[in-house]
Design a protein around this motif. Structure first.
Motif, PDB file in Angstrom:
ATOM      1  N   ASN A   1      -1.837   4.521  -1.019  1.00  0.00           N
ATOM      2  CA  ASN A   1      -0.927   4.225   0.093  1.00  0.00           C
ATOM      3  C   ASN A   1      -0.751   5.434   0.998  1.00  0.00           C
ATOM      4  O   ASN A   1      -0.660   5.299   2.224  1.00  0.00           O
TER       5      ASN A   1
ATOM      6  N   ILE B   1      -3.825   5.701   3.183  1.00  0.00           N
ATOM      7  CA  ILE B   1      -3.831   4.637   4.193  1.00  0.00           C
ATOM      8  C   ILE B   1      -2.911   5.012   5.356  1.00  0.00           C
ATOM      9  O   ILE B   1      -3.270   4.847   6.526  1.00  0.00           O
TER      10      ILE B   1
ATOM     11  N   ILE C   1     -10.542   1.398   7.669  1.00  0.00           N
ATOM     12  CA  ILE C   1     -10.474   2.140   6.413  1.00  0.00           C
ATOM     13  C   ILE C   1     -11.089   1.287   5.314  1.00  0.00           C
ATOM     14  O   ILE C   1     -10.823   0.083   5.222  1.00  0.00           O
TER      15      ILE C   1
ATOM     16  N   LEU D   1     -11.683   0.850   1.121  1.00  0.00           N
ATOM     17  CA  LEU D   1     -11.164   1.218  -0.193  1.00  0.00           C
ATOM     18  C   LEU D   1     -12.222   0.911  -1.246  1.00  0.00           C
ATOM     19  O   LEU D   1     -12.573  -0.249  -1.467  1.00  0.00           O
TER      20      LEU D   1
ATOM     21  N   LEU E   1      -3.797  -5.060  -0.294  1.00  0.00           N
ATOM     22  CA  LEU E   1      -3.996  -3.864   0.525  1.00  0.00           C
ATOM     23  C   LEU E   1      -5.135  -4.021   1.532  1.00  0.00           C
ATOM     24  O   LEU E   1      -5.240  -3.230   2.467  1.00  0.00           O
TER      25      LEU E   1
END
Length: 205
Positions: free
Chosen positions: A89, A92, A99, A101, A114
């Protein structure tokens, strides 16, 4: 996401080379084990047998414990997960734009909230076993156990937005990377009238 040794790191390196932010959950979890607070909790649960000569967490010893017991694996996850989530988090919030992950346990950790899209990287079982044996210098039996310790790629497929089939592992320009390139093109330029989010513009780059 995807099963272990399926080619996730290859796509992550590709995205990084393109200038995108990639949050590496494996690296985060590795760094969590270096935190004194987390290390203390781990030792309290698993004893000091998980410490090496430098008084650091021995990942191989700890790994052998959790791969042999779902109960022990859950105990470890309860310790490290809050630290991992906090750092994800944090990264981010610190970054803007597109972005990515990279999270092998994206589904197992219930982190789907997310992300907007999910790519499941897939490889056949023999490819996974052979790569894992070579990479970690382990037996075929242990490699199979590591693969089976998490959801298979087939089980993860239903969560996937796009499913690259990794047939040529670690070969630059292979089908896997071409699919990643095509995915980026479709993601950033879904319509002819939309402005690209990448400086190179629409199309493949």
């Amino acid at each position: 996401t995807g099963s272990i040794a399926s080619g996730k790191s290859l796509i992550s390196r590709y995205l990084k080379n393109k200038g995108y932010k990639v949050i590496d959950s494996d690296l985060i979890s590795h760094n969590v084990l270096l935190l004194s607070e987390a290390k203390e909790k781990i030792v309290n649960i698993f004893s000091d047998k998980v410490l090496n000569n430098n008084n650091e967490i021995d990942r191989k010893v700890l790994g052998s414990i959790i791969f042999n017991s779902t109960t022990e694996k859950n105990k470890l996850q309860e310790i490290v997960f809050p630290y991992i989530l906090e750092e994800i988090n944090k990264q981010i919030k610190e970054n803007e734009g597109l972005i990515f992950l990279d999270a092998p346990l994206l589904i197992e950790y219930n982190l789907l909230y997310l992300v907007d899209k999910v790519i499941v990287v897939k490889a056949d079982l023999n490819t996974q076993i052979n790569r894992l044996m070579l990479r970690d210098n382990i037996t075929k039996e242990y490699a199979l156990k590591k693969i089976q310790s998490a959801l298979s790629s087939e089980e993860k497929e239903k969560y996937g937005t796009d499913l690259p089939q990794n047939l040529y592992p670690f070969r630059y320009g292979s089908g896997l990377l071409r699919q990643a390139e095509a995915f980026l093109a479709a993601l950033l330029c879904p319509g002819s009238g939309r402005q690209a989010l990448h400086p190179a513009g629409c199309g493949l780059w």
